[in-house]
Design a protein around this motif. Structure first.
Motif, short mmCIF file in Angstrom:
data_model
loop_
_atom_site.label_atom_id
_atom_site.label_comp_id
_atom_site.label_asym_id
_atom_site.label_seq_id
_atom_site.Cartn_x
_atom_site.Cartn_y
_atom_site.Cartn_z
N HIS A 185 0.82 -1.22 0.00
CA HIS A 185 0.00 0.00 0.00
C HIS A 185 0.85 1.26 0.00
O HIS A 185 0.37 2.34 -0.36
CB HIS A 185 -0.91 0.02 1.23
CG HIS A 185 -0.18 -0.02 2.53
ND1 HIS A 185 0.42 -1.17 3.00
CD2 HIS A 185 0.05 0.93 3.46
CE1 HIS A 185 0.99 -0.92 4.17
NE2 HIS A 185 0.79 0.35 4.46
N ARG A 186 2.13 1.15 0.37
CA ARG A 186 3.00 2.32 0.43
C ARG A 186 3.65 2.64 -0.92
O ARG A 186 4.28 3.69 -1.06
CB ARG A 186 4.08 2.13 1.49
CG ARG A 186 3.53 1.91 2.88
CD ARG A 186 4.63 1.84 3.92
NE ARG A 186 5.21 3.15 4.18
CZ ARG A 186 4.78 3.99 5.11
NH1 ARG A 186 3.74 3.69 5.86
NH2 ARG A 186 5.38 5.15 5.29
N GLY A 187 3.49 1.76 -1.89
CA GLY A 187 4.07 2.03 -3.20
C GLY A 187 3.73 0.92 -4.17
O GLY A 187 4.01 -0.25 -3.89
N ARG B 295 7.95 1.21 -4.25
CA ARG B 295 8.10 2.62 -4.60
C ARG B 295 6.83 3.22 -5.18
O ARG B 295 6.14 2.61 -5.99
CB ARG B 295 9.23 2.77 -5.63
CG ARG B 295 9.52 4.22 -6.04
CD ARG B 295 10.74 4.29 -6.95
NE ARG B 295 11.23 5.65 -7.09
CZ ARG B 295 10.94 6.46 -8.11
NH1 ARG B 295 10.15 6.05 -9.07
NH2 ARG B 295 11.43 7.68 -8.16
N TYR B 296 6.55 4.42 -4.73
CA TYR B 296 5.65 5.31 -5.44
C TYR B 296 6.43 6.59 -5.66
O TYR B 296 6.88 7.22 -4.70
CB TYR B 296 4.36 5.60 -4.66
CG TYR B 296 3.33 6.26 -5.55
CD1 TYR B 296 2.27 5.53 -6.05
CD2 TYR B 296 3.48 7.58 -5.94
CE1 TYR B 296 1.36 6.11 -6.91
CE2 TYR B 296 2.57 8.16 -6.81
CZ TYR B 296 1.51 7.43 -7.29
OH TYR B 296 0.63 8.01 -8.16
N GLY C 245 11.79 12.05 -9.20
CA GLY C 245 12.32 11.18 -10.24
C GLY C 245 11.21 10.49 -11.01
O GLY C 245 10.13 10.22 -10.50
N GLU C 246 11.49 10.17 -12.26
CA GLU C 246 10.50 9.54 -13.13
C GLU C 246 10.27 8.10 -12.72
O GLU C 246 11.04 7.50 -11.98
CB GLU C 246 11.02 9.59 -14.58
CG GLU C 246 12.33 8.82 -14.74
CD GLU C 246 12.95 8.99 -16.11
OE1 GLU C 246 12.19 9.15 -17.08
OE2 GLU C 246 14.17 8.94 -16.20
N THR C 247 9.17 7.54 -13.22
CA THR C 247 8.90 6.13 -13.02
C THR C 247 9.66 5.35 -14.08
O THR C 247 9.18 5.18 -15.20
CB THR C 247 7.39 5.84 -13.10
OG1 THR C 247 6.73 6.62 -12.12
CG2 THR C 247 7.11 4.37 -12.85
N ALA C 248 10.85 4.91 -13.77
CA ALA C 248 11.71 4.19 -14.70
C ALA C 248 12.55 3.20 -13.91
O ALA C 248 12.80 3.38 -12.71
CB ALA C 248 12.61 5.15 -15.47
#
Length: 490
Positions: free
Chosen positions: A40-42, A88-89, A93-96
């Motif tokens: 749930h945190r990411g 991670r959420y 920084g980009e989602t990469a």
């Protein structure tokens, strides 16, 4: 496949969760279980790094823990009795894939992997200085700033380098570092983000666990030992646990929103049951903002404990007037405007036979942009509700967070732009009320919020940021200068 987030546009989002295992035969498998509990945190990415006494191994992927770490082949590659993991959420920084943690670095003093929860609020300035000095960054994550500060430190041992690096950063960090000599767990001096320690087996020779929340300890059968204290650095090595306090002591300011929304309700945060606190917030709401209605209905799932508290305090019936589908993923292709507005019904649907002709009070944890609240109010009216009132189990979210929460810029926060009456009109509710800041503190066992020394970081509600904000964007700077002027009477 196109990844969007159509159903969570009215929630604050936590950046990540961390989990570490020191001294277990199936360390990586235990980390994978712990990350499931912290999902749930990411939900954007997950990663695990392990160490077998000689070599570091890792696997990182975009998406959920399930599907990326349920392969026997992958888990066999993650060898060793020491491992750390991260969900991670993205807030910086980009989602990469290059930003997926744990991040690994090789130094002359040995390799290490790091998993970080929080945001470094002076990362842009530090990064600029490091690049000018010759550092080459491989990601856009602020966590890599810590790695370069460790690499450029003039101290000799990795532990001393690590401490030297952390003394240069500002903001929030709960992090776990896996090294060739052992594991390091650390929490920033204000304790903004949570971090707990647990154990499996005897004190001598047992397994030590670190996690963002106690619920992750429960999943792997670990006993909760204690929280890592604000400003504390814990080293597990050679069968010993050593505590260091290398930072200047400060009054702690843990994030108050952990109790409102971020943490799972079955977790214990800073000694308090999250579920119990959320019920108490609902009770405070009922005291402060009663309303003449037939039913109390939660906006599931985050509004449920507060709705129970509201119903118990007010003596009104609690009912599930909104049914949530738990099978809606975060990936959804929206073909056009004609369908996009229907997206909320994939996640929430009105329990029509229950609500038709009834006066309702809906309980939710927060309003950020207001778009989801608008859709839910309209959904209840379409189902035949006679009146729809909204009560919110937190004060108005008026300021952006810079400590690891993905809040929009202030110009997109509904409460920063409108009065409560204007917000009511926007979401088209019959009435709207928020719990007061003092009511929130009372639910947490405090008499009220101490203006000079508040117990928690509540900057998203009050604008009272506990650290310098070196890297504010140009659009945020005027708001912060205005807040400063207000405080000094300018």
């Amino acid at each position: 496949m196109i990844t969007t987030h159509p159903f969570n546009d009215d929630k604050l989002r936590e950046e990540c969760g961390v989990f570490g295992v020191a001294g277990a035969i199936d360390a990586a498998a235990m980390v994978a279980l712990g990350l499931h509990a912290l999902q749930h945190r990411g939900q954007e990415a997950a990663g695990i790094s392990s160490f077998d006494g000689t070599t570091f191994h890792d696997h990182k992927a975009l998406g959920l823990v399930a599907g990326n770490f349920d392969s026997e082949e992958i888990m066999r590659l993650l060898k060793g009795e020491w491992a750390i993991g991260h969900v991670r959420y993205a807030t910086t920084g980009e989602t990469a894939l290059r930003n997926v943690q744990p991040l690994y670095a090789e130094l002359a003093s040995g390799g290490f992997a790091i998993a970080h929860n929080g945001n470094i609020s002076n990362a842009v300035k530090l990064r600029h200085d490091l690049v000018r000095s010759g550092s080459i960054f491989q990601s856009t994550s602020d966590t890599e700033t810590i790695i370069h500060l460790v690499a450029t430190s003039r101290y000799r041992t990795l532990l001393d380098k690590f401490i030297d690096a952390l003394k240069q950063v500002e903001g929030a960090y709960s992090l776990i570092c896996l090294t060739e000599m052992g594991m390091i767990a650390c929490r920033d001096p204000l304790g903004i983000r949570p971090l707990v320690m647990g154990r499996i087996g005897p004190e001598d020779g047992g397994t030590v666990i670190f996690a963002s929340e106690t619920v992750a300890l429960d999943i792997v059968g670990a006993e909760f030992v204690r929280s890592v204290e604000p400003g504390e650095l814990v080293v597990v090595s050679g069968g010993e646990i050593r505590s260091h306090r290398p930072f200047q002591q400060k009054a702690s300011r843990p994030c108050i929103f952990e109790h409102v929304y971020f943490s799972r309700p079955d977790s214990i945060v800073d000694g308090s049951s999250v579920y119990t606190v959320r019920k108490a917030i609902g009770g405070q709401l009922a005291i402060e903002s009663p309303v003449d209605v037939d039913l109390v209905i939660p906006v599931p799932d985050s509004g449920t404990p507060a709705a129970i508290g509201y119903a118990q305090q007010s003596g009104l019936p609690f009912e599930l007037g909104i049914i949530r589908s738990h099978y809606v993923g975060r990936t959804f292709i929206q073909p056009g405007d004609g369908v996009r507005h229907l997206g909320v019904k994939l996640k929430h649907n009105a329990n029509r036979p229950l609500v038709t002709g009834k006066k309702l009070v809906l309980i939710d944890d927060s309003i950020v942009r207001g778009t989801t609240s608008l859709k839910i109010v309209q959904m209840m009216r379409d189902a035949g509700a006679a009146e729809v009132h909204m009560r919110i189990a937190s004060p108005p979210t008026m300021h952006s967070c810079f400590y690891g929460v993905n809040t929009p810029e202030r110009s997109k926060l509904l409460a920063a732009q409108k009065s409560i009456e204007e917000m009511r009109q926007f979401i088209q509710a019959d009435s709207l009320a928020f719990v007061s800041i003092n009511g929130l503190y009372r639910a947490l066992g405090e008499a009220s919020r101490e203006e000079e020394a508040p117990r928690y970081c509540d900057a998203c509600f009050t604008g009272d940021y506990p650290t310098p904000l070196t890297d504010l964007s140009e659009r945020e700077q005027p708001n912060q200068l205005m807040l400063l002027a207000e405080r000094v009477g300018g």
